[in-house]
Write an enzyme that holds these catalytic residues in place. Sequence first.
Site, mmCIF file in Angstrom:
data_model
loop_
_atom_site.group_PDB
_atom_site.id
_atom_site.type_symbol
_atom_site.label_atom_id
_atom_site.label_comp_id
_atom_site.label_asym_id
_atom_site.label_seq_id
_atom_site.Cartn_x
_atom_site.Cartn_y
_atom_site.Cartn_z
ATOM 1 N N HIS A 110 46.033 -1.500 -38.891
ATOM 2 C CA HIS A 110 46.494 -1.878 -40.232
ATOM 3 C C HIS A 110 48.005 -1.616 -40.268
ATOM 4 O O HIS A 110 48.472 -0.678 -40.910
ATOM 5 C CB HIS A 110 45.743 -1.036 -41.276
ATOM 6 C CG HIS A 110 45.795 -1.600 -42.656
ATOM 7 N ND1 HIS A 110 46.513 -2.729 -42.992
ATOM 8 C CD2 HIS A 110 45.210 -1.179 -43.818
ATOM 9 C CE1 HIS A 110 46.360 -2.983 -44.278
ATOM 10 N NE2 HIS A 110 45.576 -2.052 -44.796
ATOM 11 N N ARG B 286 43.345 -10.966 -42.639
ATOM 12 C CA ARG B 286 42.539 -9.732 -42.621
ATOM 13 C C ARG B 286 41.223 -10.091 -41.951
ATOM 14 O O ARG B 286 40.446 -10.906 -42.473
ATOM 15 C CB ARG B 286 42.308 -9.223 -44.045
ATOM 16 C CG ARG B 286 41.235 -8.152 -44.106
ATOM 17 C CD ARG B 286 41.221 -7.406 -45.400
ATOM 18 N NE ARG B 286 42.333 -6.467 -45.460
ATOM 19 C CZ ARG B 286 42.426 -5.473 -46.335
ATOM 20 N NH1 ARG B 286 41.485 -5.284 -47.243
ATOM 21 N NH2 ARG B 286 43.466 -4.667 -46.319
ATOM 22 N N ARG C 218 53.491 -0.970 -50.435
ATOM 23 C CA ARG C 218 52.949 -2.112 -49.684
ATOM 24 C C ARG C 218 53.734 -3.368 -50.071
ATOM 25 O O ARG C 218 54.053 -4.201 -49.241
ATOM 26 C CB ARG C 218 51.454 -2.314 -50.002
ATOM 27 C CG ARG C 218 50.531 -1.196 -49.538
ATOM 28 C CD ARG C 218 50.360 -1.190 -48.029
ATOM 29 N NE ARG C 218 49.872 -2.455 -47.524
ATOM 30 C CZ ARG C 218 48.607 -2.861 -47.544
ATOM 31 N NH1 ARG C 218 47.665 -2.057 -48.005
ATOM 32 N NH2 ARG C 218 48.249 -4.038 -47.047
ATOM 33 N N ASP D 40 41.184 8.696 -45.028
ATOM 34 C CA ASP D 40 40.719 7.336 -45.322
ATOM 35 C C ASP D 40 39.194 7.415 -45.420
ATOM 36 O O ASP D 40 38.585 8.446 -45.073
ATOM 37 C CB ASP D 40 41.174 6.394 -44.185
ATOM 38 C CG ASP D 40 40.821 4.935 -44.431
ATOM 39 O OD1 ASP D 40 40.472 4.576 -45.579
ATOM 40 O OD2 ASP D 40 40.892 4.135 -43.467
ATOM 41 N N CYS E 172 45.185 5.484 -47.930
ATOM 42 C CA CYS E 172 45.540 4.053 -48.013
ATOM 43 C C CYS E 172 44.879 3.378 -49.201
ATOM 44 O O CYS E 172 45.360 2.344 -49.662
ATOM 45 C CB CYS E 172 45.163 3.352 -46.716
ATOM 46 S SG CYS E 172 43.424 3.563 -46.297
ATOM 47 N N GLN F 212 50.046 -1.256 -43.578
ATOM 48 C CA GLN F 212 49.757 0.009 -44.260
ATOM 49 C C GLN F 212 50.611 1.139 -43.678
ATOM 50 O O GLN F 212 51.232 1.904 -44.404
ATOM 51 C CB GLN F 212 48.261 0.334 -44.088
ATOM 52 C CG GLN F 212 47.830 1.603 -44.772
ATOM 53 C CD GLN F 212 47.820 1.464 -46.291
ATOM 54 O OE1 GLN F 212 47.251 0.533 -46.816
ATOM 55 N NE2 GLN F 212 48.465 2.387 -46.986
HETATM 56 N N1 NVA Z 1 39.677 1.896 -42.831
HETATM 57 C C1 NVA Z 1 39.519 1.120 -44.029
HETATM 58 C C2 NVA Z 1 40.858 0.795 -44.600
HETATM 59 C C3 NVA Z 1 40.843 0.041 -45.905
HETATM 60 C C4 NVA Z 1 42.194 -0.308 -46.389
HETATM 61 C C5 NVA Z 1 38.735 -0.120 -43.721
HETATM 62 O O1 NVA Z 1 38.980 -0.740 -42.688
HETATM 63 O O2 NVA Z 1 37.866 -0.480 -44.502
HETATM 64 N N1 CP Z 2 44.939 -0.221 -48.405
HETATM 65 C C1 CP Z 2 44.516 -1.491 -48.426
HETATM 66 O O1 CP Z 2 44.718 -2.281 -47.507
HETATM 67 O O2 CP Z 2 43.881 -1.834 -49.565
HETATM 68 P P1 CP Z 2 43.010 -3.150 -49.779
HETATM 69 O O3 CP Z 2 41.837 -3.056 -48.858
HETATM 70 O O4 CP Z 2 42.610 -3.100 -51.231
HETATM 71 O O5 CP Z 2 43.841 -4.342 -49.470
#
Ligand code: NVA
Ligand code: CP
Length: 468
Positions: free
Chosen positions: A291, A264, A454, A386, A426, A294
């Site tokens: 993502h 990540r 997931r 989101d 998400c 997701q």
């Molecule tokens: N768009 C959000 C998704 C979190 C799962 C982020 O990148 O923070």
């Molecule tokens: N939706 C998602 O990726 O959640 P987290 O950021 O908690 O991993």
Amino acid sequence: MWQRFTQDARRVVFFATEEAGKHGESHVSTEHLLLGILRAENCLACRALLAMSADPADVRSKIEEYIADRESCLGEDIQLTPRAKRAIDIAYNEARRMMNDFIGTEHLLLGLIGEAEGIAAKVLASMGIDLQKTRDAVAKLQQNAGTASSDFVAGNPSKKLSGQDLISISSLDRSNIEAVFDMARRLKCDVPAEEQRQLLAGKNLAMIFEKPSLRTRVSFEAGMTQLGGHAIYLAPSDIQLGKRESIADAARTLDRMCDLIMARTFAHNTVVELAEHASVPVINGLSDLEHPCQALADFFTIIEKKGTLQGLKVVFVGDGNNVAHSLMLLAAKVGTNFTIACPEGYEPNTNIVEQARKDAAETNATIEVIRDPKEAVADADVVYTDVWASMGQEYEAEERAKIFAPYQVNAELMKLAKPDAVFMHCLPAHRGSEVTDDVIDSPQSIVFDEAENRLHVQKAVMVLLSQT
Ligand code: NVA
Ligand code: CP
């Protein structure tokens, strides 16, 4: 009934209906199903036939001999003949006998042979193919693939995702996506826990996190344990990619110790660079651009709720961010219409939109980027949102809160969608900002099904990427 068919078996039935239509028949009979198997070239049944030295061209010409003189009744609804129905009943029993809850093409082939009065059985018998020989050929192919599972695991190499990375949805083809969904469904519903523990026994997953996470970390870690492997959590402060050492060196090191890497990251290029320098598969667990895990889990959830993806309208209300990008790319690949409503300046990446539109042209889907959330959600089957400020954009949160206020998904907006529309997010959600409590807690909300999926989908991805 078709829900109990694997994707490959459904393809066979689809081809069979086409074959029936081509031959001017209103009913699908056993010979059409056999022709369907031949057309689904890499399916397990087709490979079993080849293993028994049945040349597809020979099978086809023998069938043609049988059906050349039949009367045409093109245009009527296509249904199964009683013999084809009996063959499918036998296929179902074969699947049960082989401890499978889904009917795969191998079961279908056995069903066709078992229905001895059908033309398919006669053609195959004339080539010396009987039930026992076919069962043996199928078992051997499954053994060679190192699994007792059906088509989608033993199927063609592109379906297995083996040796690949999962960095972007754009790298997946339709058969990859179907393979992930099939495997996820089996892991969720069918494969017993003790069998699952063999799938990645002794394997290690390195999990690199430059950002916080609940779902991604827990689903990968729990998933790896359930599959008999081990996951190693590397917190943002642990390896400090690019600061303590170069991304390439970290990748080369993890490569020597682990079988899979999940990362990540902030910059999308970081996960791309990891993949470039690691020979083991690298999975994008969220970057600033995408993502993919997701989106796969979300579309798997939509199939569970709606039974299909094709022709549905998925509407994303909010920022053209990483999640929106992966959803848009996936929608285009599977034939789902996708609309995003976003404020000016917060549109999705133009390259992603262009790529999605290219893919959508192939699947007859539409990809729209518009301003008005009300116009967007009209007739929506799925309303998705989101956070307005993603991780790394916290400093813009205040300004974005003002700009995105008209994009809140609340009960009023949901009323404009189809009455049976579902709400998706998400997570984590900022309740009272992008979504109100009365929506996220409503019966229309499926956010925790998404979260659970997931786990199943990522387990499927890890198993498929690890196939040898
Ligand atoms: N768009 C959000 C998704 C979190 C799962 C982020 O990148 O923070
Ligand atoms: N939706 C998602 O990726 O959640 P987290 O950021 O908690 O991993």
